[in-house]
Design a protein around this motif. Structure first.
Motif, PDB file in Angstrom:
ATOM      1  N   UNK A 157      12.712  -2.294   2.237  1.00 39.88           N
ATOM      2  CA  UNK A 157      13.549  -1.515   3.153  1.00 39.88           C
ATOM      3  C   UNK A 157      14.572  -2.375   3.874  1.00 39.88           C
ATOM      4  N   UNK A 158      14.241  -3.639   4.096  1.00 33.06           N
ATOM      5  CA  UNK A 158      15.180  -4.553   4.751  1.00 33.06           C
ATOM      6  C   UNK A 158      16.388  -4.806   3.855  1.00 33.06           C
TER       7      UNK A 158
ATOM      8  N   UNK B  52      17.449  -2.731   1.559  1.00 28.00           N
ATOM      9  CA  UNK B  52      18.215  -1.484   1.444  1.00 28.00           C
ATOM     10  C   UNK B  52      19.066  -1.253   2.680  1.00 28.00           C
ATOM     11  N   UNK B  53      18.476  -1.516   3.858  1.00 28.70           N
ATOM     12  CA  UNK B  53      19.237  -1.315   5.090  1.00 28.70           C
ATOM     13  C   UNK B  53      20.444  -2.258   5.119  1.00 28.70           C
ATOM     14  N   UNK B  54      20.217  -3.507   4.715  1.00 27.98           N
ATOM     15  CA  UNK B  54      21.307  -4.483   4.745  1.00 27.98           C
ATOM     16  C   UNK B  54      22.382  -4.128   3.719  1.00 27.98           C
TER      17      UNK B  54
ATOM     18  N   UNK C  18      24.840 -12.822   2.184  1.00 28.72           N
ATOM     19  CA  UNK C  18      24.681 -12.480   3.600  1.00 28.72           C
ATOM     20  C   UNK C  18      23.288 -11.920   3.883  1.00 28.72           C
TER      21      UNK C  18
ATOM     22  N   UNK D  95      21.148 -13.777   6.664  1.00 26.97           N
ATOM     23  CA  UNK D  95      20.968 -13.198   7.997  1.00 26.97           C
ATOM     24  C   UNK D  95      19.730 -12.321   8.120  1.00 26.97           C
ATOM     25  N   UNK D  96      19.244 -11.800   7.001  1.00 27.72           N
ATOM     26  CA  UNK D  96      18.144 -10.824   7.083  1.00 27.72           C
ATOM     27  C   UNK D  96      16.850 -11.365   6.472  1.00 27.72           C
TER      28      UNK D  96
ATOM     29  N   UNK E  79      15.544 -15.506   7.571  1.00 27.52           N
ATOM     30  CA  UNK E  79      14.962 -15.622   8.917  1.00 27.52           C
ATOM     31  C   UNK E  79      13.602 -14.935   9.040  1.00 27.52           C
ATOM     32  N   UNK E  80      13.426 -13.834   8.307  1.00 22.18           N
ATOM     33  CA  UNK E  80      12.149 -13.135   8.409  1.00 22.18           C
ATOM     34  C   UNK E  80      11.067 -13.796   7.571  1.00 22.18           C
TER      35      UNK E  80
ATOM     36  N   UNK F 102       7.360 -11.389  17.640  1.00 18.75           N
ATOM     37  CA  UNK F 102       6.857 -10.343  18.525  1.00 18.75           C
ATOM     38  C   UNK F 102       6.811  -9.053  17.735  1.00 18.75           C
ATOM     39  N   UNK F 103       5.616  -8.695  17.219  1.00 16.30           N
ATOM     40  CA  UNK F 103       5.559  -7.358  16.607  1.00 16.30           C
ATOM     41  C   UNK F 103       4.190  -6.716  16.664  1.00 16.30           C
TER      42      UNK F 103
END
Lengths: 275, 248
Positions: free
Chosen positions: A174-175, A177-179, A188, A192-193, A196-197, A274-275
């Protein structure tokens, strides 16, 4: 009844907990280590080994004309660290490229990455080192040091690429797809997405790889590259203090790897999400 | 009802997942400013249709033209189309490592190359539009589902798209949060945005849809204006479906 059952199962849990408390753990640890050392000492005494621990410190440092001068073991440790760090940086770069190839849509890229991985993973490190030194050495003009760095970098790049791949795959689709849906390019999205995760997934296994790298760097002593294990061997061939030197060398490796693990734990806490 | 040139047109679009045919010769046009609601049972291909419109799925055959650009292998084209087509997902898909404000500005800054100050002003404007200006500094995990989905809508709007796609935007929400999201979507519809919405929220559909589409088995079974769709649909299957979901 319920209360009785609870009380009945309690002592066992309590004992387990007690075993894991800090003071109990320390005491048990000291007892076990003492038993091992005692056994070694008894064995050594039985074979008439002449312990000369007092001769060890001068291999760490000497005082000449009022100045502290680093001894050969410290130089050897420096060699090990320089070798490990150089090889690790290279391995990380190569590993990242391999992971990206593996995850790419390019059929050729995936095939190359896969072949690299299988070849490297299924070759013993010692054999790989001989290939680098005795085969690639003359062909590409590698000296002992560059062959060692190359060998360690390639060997660990294979393992690191798998860590990257797992970390990247751990980020939900989903990350992506959103990006994509906001028009980001693949580069990118990674930058950026995804990366980092995935760092937090990768940090623990990467620490393990740093430790492994430091330890496996000892193998280059077979081609006499100046690092901790080689220096240890040289000292032994001069002094015949094999027990003292090998214990010392092992302890130095352990201190270094424990420091690395400790730093990693701090980093993990710092970047806990933080999750 | 605005009647302009179609901004989305699908012609004989088919899509296979391996041997499974998810879409069968789908034909659909959406005009500028039009609000289309797609409904149908699960597995009917309704999500696949809108995912093909911004090419999160590649269609196998047929033609899809969005905003004058035909969707093809050309990645530059696709990126250009995606910048003009916002998408809201069932699972929100906010970026968990970024604050709400950063979630909103990353597109304008990285894709549109807007400077940071402008992007933040834009982001705050759209946070206002979705009624959560006070959450800008928080991380997505600190928000409720309804708030997260509104942030996701704002994130899409920050790209100032011409078309918005919604893929079951309220299906993952607790019931008490559905309305706050639907309200935002109704307001968006009122602003003249072209919208394609996959949803089971028939109350919402009745309120905003210009065109209802019913899908089943990868095919479009019925296309009708809402008045006709809800009272007197042509196909029995559509009627059966509506009976089922409107019963309670």
């Amino acid at each position: 009844m319920l209360k009785g059952g609870k009380a009945g199962s309690r002592p066992r849990i309590a004992f387990g907990r007690w075993l894991s408390t800090r003071p109990a753990s320390i005491v048990i640890y000291i007892l076990v280590m003492w038993a091992i050392v005692e056994a070694a000492l008894t064995g050594a005494a039985a074979m008439g080994y002449n312990w000369q621990w007092y001769r060890i410190p001068k291999y760490f440092y000497e005082i000449r004309e009022g100045q502290i001068v680093a001894g050969p073991l410290i130089w050897g440790l420096g060699g090990t660290i320089a070798l490990s760090v150089t090889a690790f940086v290279l391995a990380t770069v190569i590993g990242f490229v391999i992971a990206l190839l593996r995850l790419s849509d390019l059929v050729v890229g995936r095939a190359v990455a896969r072949a690299f991985l299988e070849i490297v993973r299924n070759t013993p490190l010692l054999v790989l080192l001989y290939v680098f030194y005795y085969v690639f050495g003359p062909i590409f003009g590698l000296n002992r040091y560059t062959a060692s760095v190359g060998c360690l970098a390639i060997f660990h790049a294979a393992l690191i690429s798998e860590i990257f791949r797992a970390g990247i795959n751990a980020v939900p689709t989903g990350q992506w797809e959103a990006a994509k849906s906001i028009g980001m390019s693949t580069g990118q999205i990674y930058r950026y997405i995804i990366v980092p995760q995935s760092l937090r997934f990768m940090l623990p296994p990467m620490t393990g790889e740093v430790v492994n790298m430091i330890k496996s760097s000892a193998i280059v002593s077979v081609i006499a590259v100046a690092e901790l294990t080689t220096i240890g061997r040289n000292i032994i061939s001069d002094t015949y203090m094999s027990f003292e030197i090998w214990f010392t060398v092992a302890a130095v490796y352990m201190v270094v790897t424990l420091i690395v693990s400790g730093c990693a734990t701090l980093l993990e806490r710092r970047y806990a999400v933080k999750d | 009802m605005p009647k302009a040139e179609p901004v989305i047109s699908l012609e004989n679009v088919s899509k296979f997942f391996g041997p499974f045919q998810a879409l069968k010769d789908v034909n659909l046009t959406v005009s500028a400013g039009e609000r289309v609601v797609i409904c149908g049972p699960s597995g009917s291909g309704k999500s696949t249709v809108i995912r093909c419109i911004n090419r999160l799925e590649e269609h196998t055959s047929g033609t899809i033209i969005v905003d004058g650009t035909e969707l093809s292998e050309d990645t530059q084209n696709i990126r250009a189309v995606r910048q003009d087509v916002g998408m809201v997902f069932q699972q929100f898909n906010l970026f968990p490592h970024l604050t709400v404000l950063e979630n909103l500005t990353i597109g304008p800054i990285r894709v549109r190359k807007m400077d940071k100050g402008k992007a933040e002003a834009l982001a705050r404007k759209y946070l206002d539009r979705v009624h959560i200006p006070e959450q800008a500094g928080k991380y997505p995990s600190q928000l409720s589902g309804g708030q997260q989905q509104r942030v996701a809508i704002a994130r899409s709007l920050c790209m100032e798209p011409r078309i918005m796609l919604f893929d079951e935007p309220t299906s993952a929400l607790d019931p008490e949060m559905i309305n706050e999201v639907l309200d935002v979507m109704v307001e968006l519809a009122g602003s003249g945005m072209t919208m394609v919405v996959v949803t089971h929220e028939m109350g919402f559909a009745r309120k905003v849809a210009d065109k209802m589409v019913f899908m089943e088995g990868g095919q479009i079974i019925e296309v009708a204006p809402p008045e006709k769709f809800f009272t007197n649909p042509d196909s029995d299957r559509c009627r059966a479906f509506l009976d089922q979901i409107l019963e309670h």
